[in-house]
Write a protein that holds these residues in place. Structure first.
Motif, PDB file in Angstrom:
ATOM      1  N   PRO A   1      -2.889  -5.317  -9.320  1.00 36.88           N
ATOM      2  CA  PRO A   1      -3.197  -3.997  -8.759  1.00 36.88           C
ATOM      3  C   PRO A   1      -4.641  -3.932  -8.275  1.00 36.88           C
ATOM      4  CG  PRO A   1      -3.223  -3.915 -11.155  1.00 36.88           C
ATOM      5  CD  PRO A   1      -2.747  -5.286 -10.778  1.00 36.88           C
ATOM      6  N   GLY A   2      -4.846  -3.217  -7.189  1.00 33.18           N
ATOM      7  CA  GLY A   2      -6.186  -2.999  -6.672  1.00 33.18           C
ATOM      8  C   GLY A   2      -6.624  -1.574  -6.925  1.00 33.18           C
ATOM      9  N   ARG A   3      -7.831  -1.271  -6.555  1.00 31.76           N
ATOM     10  CA  ARG A   3      -8.323   0.096  -6.716  1.00 31.76           C
ATOM     11  C   ARG A   3      -9.367   0.368  -5.649  1.00 31.76           C
ATOM     12  NH1 ARG A   3     -13.327   0.497  -9.402  1.00 31.76           N
ATOM     13  NH2 ARG A   3     -12.831   2.647  -9.973  1.00 31.76           N
ATOM     14  N   LEU A   4      -9.476   1.650  -5.320  1.00 26.03           N
ATOM     15  CA  LEU A   4     -10.525   2.095  -4.422  1.00 26.03           C
ATOM     16  C   LEU A   4     -11.545   2.877  -5.233  1.00 26.03           C
ATOM     17  CD1 LEU A   4      -8.549   3.324  -1.265  1.00 26.03           C
ATOM     18  CD2 LEU A   4      -9.484   1.063  -1.752  1.00 26.03           C
ATOM     19  N   VAL A   5     -12.805   2.608  -4.983  1.00 18.44           N
ATOM     20  CA  VAL A   5     -13.874   3.293  -5.707  1.00 18.44           C
ATOM     21  C   VAL A   5     -13.983   4.746  -5.266  1.00 18.44           C
ATOM     22  CG1 VAL A   5     -16.368   3.352  -6.108  1.00 18.44           C
ATOM     23  CG2 VAL A   5     -15.148   1.156  -6.077  1.00 18.44           C
ATOM     24  N   TYR A   6     -13.774   4.987  -3.968  1.00 18.08           N
ATOM     25  CA  TYR A   6     -14.022   6.309  -3.401  1.00 18.08           C
ATOM     26  C   TYR A   6     -12.722   7.034  -3.085  1.00 18.08           C
ATOM     27  CZ  TYR A   6     -18.577   4.108  -2.759  1.00 18.08           C
ATOM     28  OH  TYR A   6     -19.760   3.450  -2.971  1.00 18.08           O
ATOM     29  N   ARG A   7     -12.660   8.302  -3.507  1.00 16.12           N
ATOM     30  CA  ARG A   7     -11.476   9.117  -3.240  1.00 16.12           C
ATOM     31  C   ARG A   7     -11.242   9.278  -1.740  1.00 16.12           C
ATOM     32  NH1 ARG A   7     -11.168  14.915  -2.950  1.00 16.12           N
ATOM     33  NH2 ARG A   7     -13.397  14.877  -3.377  1.00 16.12           N
ATOM     34  N   LYS A   8     -12.302   9.400  -0.978  1.00 16.51           N
ATOM     35  CA  LYS A   8     -12.134   9.574   0.464  1.00 16.51           C
ATOM     36  C   LYS A   8     -11.640   8.298   1.128  1.00 16.51           C
ATOM     37  CE  LYS A   8     -15.188  13.512   1.148  1.00 16.51           C
ATOM     38  NZ  LYS A   8     -16.373  14.083   1.824  1.00 16.51           N
ATOM     39  N   GLY A   9     -11.682   7.171   0.409  1.00 17.00           N
ATOM     40  CA  GLY A   9     -11.094   5.948   0.948  1.00 17.00           C
ATOM     41  C   GLY A   9      -9.606   6.094   1.168  1.00 17.00           C
TER      42      GLY A   9
ATOM     43  N   ILE B   1       0.860  -1.188   0.000  1.00 17.44           N
ATOM     44  CA  ILE B   1       0.000   0.000   0.000  1.00 17.44           C
ATOM     45  C   ILE B   1       0.897   1.239   0.000  1.00 17.44           C
ATOM     46  CG2 ILE B   1      -1.838   1.263   1.178  1.00 17.44           C
ATOM     47  CD1 ILE B   1      -2.622  -1.386   2.516  1.00 17.44           C
ATOM     48  N   ARG B   2       0.768   2.030  -1.037  1.00 16.17           N
ATOM     49  CA  ARG B   2       1.585   3.241  -1.160  1.00 16.17           C
ATOM     50  C   ARG B   2       0.726   4.482  -0.924  1.00 16.17           C
ATOM     51  NH1 ARG B   2       5.895   2.559  -6.082  1.00 16.17           N
ATOM     52  NH2 ARG B   2       6.102   0.292  -6.020  1.00 16.17           N
ATOM     53  N   LEU B   3       1.207   5.302  -0.027  1.00 18.33           N
ATOM     54  CA  LEU B   3       0.537   6.567   0.278  1.00 18.33           C
ATOM     55  C   LEU B   3       1.407   7.758  -0.087  1.00 18.33           C
ATOM     56  CD1 LEU B   3      -0.813   5.627   3.829  1.00 18.33           C
ATOM     57  CD2 LEU B   3      -2.094   5.599   1.673  1.00 18.33           C
ATOM     58  N   LEU B   4       2.673   7.514  -0.439  1.00 16.49           N
ATOM     59  CA  LEU B   4       3.626   8.580  -0.756  1.00 16.49           C
ATOM     60  C   LEU B   4       3.746   8.705  -2.266  1.00 16.49           C
ATOM     61  CD1 LEU B   4       6.388   7.626   1.845  1.00 16.49           C
ATOM     62  CD2 LEU B   4       4.590   9.353   2.093  1.00 16.49           C
ATOM     63  N   GLY B   5       3.256   9.819  -2.803  1.00 18.89           N
ATOM     64  CA  GLY B   5       3.212   9.952  -4.245  1.00 18.89           C
ATOM     65  C   GLY B   5       1.881   9.448  -4.759  1.00 18.89           C
ATOM     66  N   GLU B   6       1.905   8.763  -5.899  1.00 23.56           N
ATOM     67  CA  GLU B   6       0.676   8.205  -6.449  1.00 23.56           C
ATOM     68  C   GLU B   6       0.189   7.065  -5.560  1.00 23.56           C
ATOM     69  OE1 GLU B   6      -0.947   5.851 -10.443  1.00 23.56           O
ATOM     70  OE2 GLU B   6       1.127   6.567 -10.333  1.00 23.56           O
ATOM     71  N   CYS B   7      -1.033   7.177  -5.042  1.00 24.71           N
ATOM     72  CA  CYS B   7      -1.570   6.159  -4.142  1.00 24.71           C
ATOM     73  C   CYS B   7      -1.852   4.872  -4.911  1.00 24.71           C
ATOM     74  CB  CYS B   7      -2.858   6.663  -3.481  1.00 24.71           C
ATOM     75  SG  CYS B   7      -2.607   8.058  -2.374  1.00 24.71           S
ATOM     76  N   ARG B   8      -1.398   3.755  -4.337  1.00 30.49           N
ATOM     77  CA  ARG B   8      -1.600   2.453  -4.984  1.00 30.49           C
ATOM     78  C   ARG B   8      -1.844   1.398  -3.916  1.00 30.49           C
ATOM     79  NH1 ARG B   8       3.814   2.152  -8.739  1.00 30.49           N
ATOM     80  NH2 ARG B   8       4.031   4.394  -9.102  1.00 30.49           N
ATOM     81  N   ILE B   9      -2.529   0.337  -4.335  1.00 28.23           N
ATOM     82  CA  ILE B   9      -2.748  -0.799  -3.450  1.00 28.23           C
ATOM     83  C   ILE B   9      -2.602  -2.072  -4.271  1.00 28.23           C
ATOM     84  CG2 ILE B   9      -5.259  -0.814  -3.759  1.00 28.23           C
ATOM     85  CD1 ILE B   9      -5.441  -1.563  -0.745  1.00 28.23           C
ATOM     86  N   GLY B  10      -1.970  -3.089  -3.693  1.00 32.08           N
ATOM     87  CA  GLY B  10      -1.731  -4.330  -4.396  1.00 32.08           C
ATOM     88  C   GLY B  10      -0.364  -4.349  -5.041  1.00 32.08           C
ATOM     89  N   THR B  11      -0.149  -5.295  -5.928  1.00 33.41           N
ATOM     90  CA  THR B  11       1.127  -5.452  -6.622  1.00 33.41           C
ATOM     91  C   THR B  11       0.966  -5.071  -8.088  1.00 33.41           C
ATOM     92  OG1 THR B  11       0.674  -7.751  -7.221  1.00 33.41           O
ATOM     93  CG2 THR B  11       1.717  -7.354  -5.084  1.00 33.41           C
ATOM     94  N   ALA B  12       2.104  -4.996  -8.793  1.00 35.13           N
ATOM     95  CA  ALA B  12       2.047  -4.690 -10.217  1.00 35.13           C
ATOM     96  C   ALA B  12       1.272  -5.766 -10.970  1.00 35.13           C
ATOM     97  CB  ALA B  12       3.458  -4.559 -10.780  1.00 35.13           C
ATOM     98  N   ALA B  13       1.430  -7.016 -10.520  1.00 38.26           N
ATOM     99  CA  ALA B  13       0.730  -8.123 -11.174  1.00 38.26           C
ATOM    100  C   ALA B  13      -0.755  -8.146 -10.818  1.00 38.26           C
ATOM    101  CB  ALA B  13       1.382  -9.452 -10.799  1.00 38.26           C
TER     102      ALA B  13
ATOM    103  N   VAL C   1     -17.690   3.441   2.134  1.00 39.13           N
ATOM    104  CA  VAL C   1     -16.242   3.602   1.952  1.00 39.13           C
ATOM    105  C   VAL C   1     -15.487   2.488   2.675  1.00 39.13           C
ATOM    106  CG1 VAL C   1     -14.260   5.072   2.531  1.00 39.13           C
ATOM    107  CG2 VAL C   1     -16.308   6.082   1.517  1.00 39.13           C
ATOM    108  N   LEU C   2     -15.908   2.152   3.876  1.00 34.49           N
ATOM    109  CA  LEU C   2     -15.244   1.093   4.628  1.00 34.49           C
ATOM    110  C   LEU C   2     -15.395  -0.268   3.948  1.00 34.49           C
ATOM    111  CD1 LEU C   2     -16.128   2.020   8.326  1.00 34.49           C
ATOM    112  CD2 LEU C   2     -13.858   2.058   7.260  1.00 34.49           C
ATOM    113  N   THR C   3     -16.567  -0.531   3.401  1.00 32.47           N
ATOM    114  CA  THR C   3     -16.774  -1.801   2.690  1.00 32.47           C
ATOM    115  C   THR C   3     -15.833  -1.912   1.498  1.00 32.47           C
ATOM    116  OG1 THR C   3     -19.104  -1.890   3.352  1.00 32.47           O
ATOM    117  CG2 THR C   3     -18.461  -3.194   1.433  1.00 32.47           C
ATOM    118  N   ASP C   4     -15.728  -0.830   0.734  1.00 31.45           N
ATOM    119  CA  ASP C   4     -14.834  -0.829  -0.425  1.00 31.45           C
ATOM    120  C   ASP C   4     -13.373  -0.931   0.003  1.00 31.45           C
ATOM    121  OD1 ASP C   4     -14.232  -0.351  -3.320  1.00 31.45           O
ATOM    122  OD2 ASP C   4     -13.357   1.493  -2.525  1.00 31.45           O
ATOM    123  N   LEU C   5     -13.018  -0.209   1.061  1.00 29.33           N
ATOM    124  CA  LEU C   5     -11.644  -0.220   1.547  1.00 29.33           C
ATOM    125  C   LEU C   5     -11.255  -1.597   2.060  1.00 29.33           C
ATOM    126  CD1 LEU C   5      -9.141   1.469   2.120  1.00 29.33           C
ATOM    127  CD2 LEU C   5     -10.175   2.194   4.277  1.00 29.33           C
ATOM    128  N   ASN C   6     -12.133  -2.220   2.807  1.00 27.19           N
ATOM    129  CA  ASN C   6     -11.836  -3.549   3.342  1.00 27.19           C
ATOM    130  C   ASN C   6     -11.696  -4.574   2.211  1.00 27.19           C
ATOM    131  OD1 ASN C   6     -11.488  -5.263   5.718  1.00 27.19           O
ATOM    132  ND2 ASN C   6     -13.376  -6.247   5.048  1.00 27.19           N
TER     133      ASN C   6
END
Length: 271
Positions: free
Chosen positions: A26-34, A12-24, A74-79
């Motif tokens: 990748p995940g995504r969050l539906v909500y910006r406030k997530g 999970i990257r929060l520094l710079g472009e936010c990302r979750i998961g691996t390159a192979a 937001v919590l459902t999507d984040l989890n």
């Protein structure tokens, strides 16, 4: 889960472009406030946060019930995204509160991997070259409480990132991996453009690689920037390094003596 997981990149990257998961995968969050909520929970670990307070912070203009409904979505999507990337037990949610499990979440985030305890020379930290500002590009203009929290969190993260980059640069230099050190040094000058010590380190690496022309161009660009933006001259140590670069270039640029000149030099030496 171990304190320092063995995956090459932070999940999970929060520094710079936010990302979750691996390159192979990748995940995504539906909500910006997530992303805003995830950064808040990560930095404020191991505190337990009341859902009512989080809802009021992120949706201050909505009625209480509507804000709680938005938070639930937001919590459902984040989890969902966290479970897909790292498994169960990371995000702990009940009817009244939400928090990140301190043990299960440790080491998943890039901010966790800025710890001095992690070996600075570990090449698994190449992601540092891409790291930037906390929640880069994310802003919640209508959320006053969050907007008051964010600048302090960004300063905290930035200081840790700069120190981690410095350790990684110095470790790469000591190991002889000058190209890698150079990339990290460039990143430091981008993140901290008026810290002349960072520029001196970069210039020294250019000289170590024999790139005197690039070193001189960089020095002169820094010199112009300091005069234009800050109305100051380079620090004496920076100026001394610039003069050394100019001397090296001058020595290389001097024409070789002709054969007659070598004869005069030889005669003078024997006199």
């Amino acid at each position: 889960m171990s304190a320092w997981p063995g995956h090459v990149q932070p999940l999970i990257r929060l520094l710079g472009e936010c990302r979750i998961g691996t390159a192979a995968r990748p995940g995504r969050l539906v909500y910006r406030k997530g992303w805003a909520l995830l950064a808040y929970l990560a930095i404020e670990r191991p505190r337990v946060h009341r859902r009512s307070r989080i809802a009021a912070m992120l949706w201050p203009d909505l009625p209480h019930g509507a804000a709680l409904t938005n938070l639930r979505q937001v919590l459902t999507d984040l989890n969902r995204a966290i479970v897909a990337a790292a498994g169960e037990g990371v995000l702990l949610i009940d009817r009244e509160s939400v928090r990140l499990c301190p043990d299960a979440s440790q080491g998943l985030f890039d901010i966790d991997l800025l710890e001095p305890a992690l070996p600075a020379g570990d090449r698994t930290r190449e992601w540092l070259g891409e790291a930037g500002e906390l929640l880069e590009g994310v802003s919640l203009e209508q959320c006053d409480e969050f907007c008051e929290w964010l600048p302090g969190a960004r300063t905290w993260a930035r200081q840790r990132l700069l120190k981690a980059l410095e350790r990684a640069r110095d470790a790469a230099t000591a190991a002889g991996d000058v190209e890698h050190a150079l990339g990290l040094a460039r990143r430091l000058t981008v993140l901290d453009p008026w810290d002349e010590a960072q520029h001196r380190s970069l210039l020294a690496l250019y000289l170590r690689l024999g790139e005197t022309g690039l070193a001189l161009s960089w020095y002169r660009s820094l010199e112009r920037g300091l005069r234009r933006e800050l109305a100051v001259e380079p620090h004496p140590a920076t100026r001394a390094l610039g003069m050394e670069i100019e001397r090296r270039i001058a020595r290389v640029s001097q024409p070789m003596p002709t054969s007659r000149a070598w004869d005069r030099i030889s005669v003078a030496a024997m006199a």
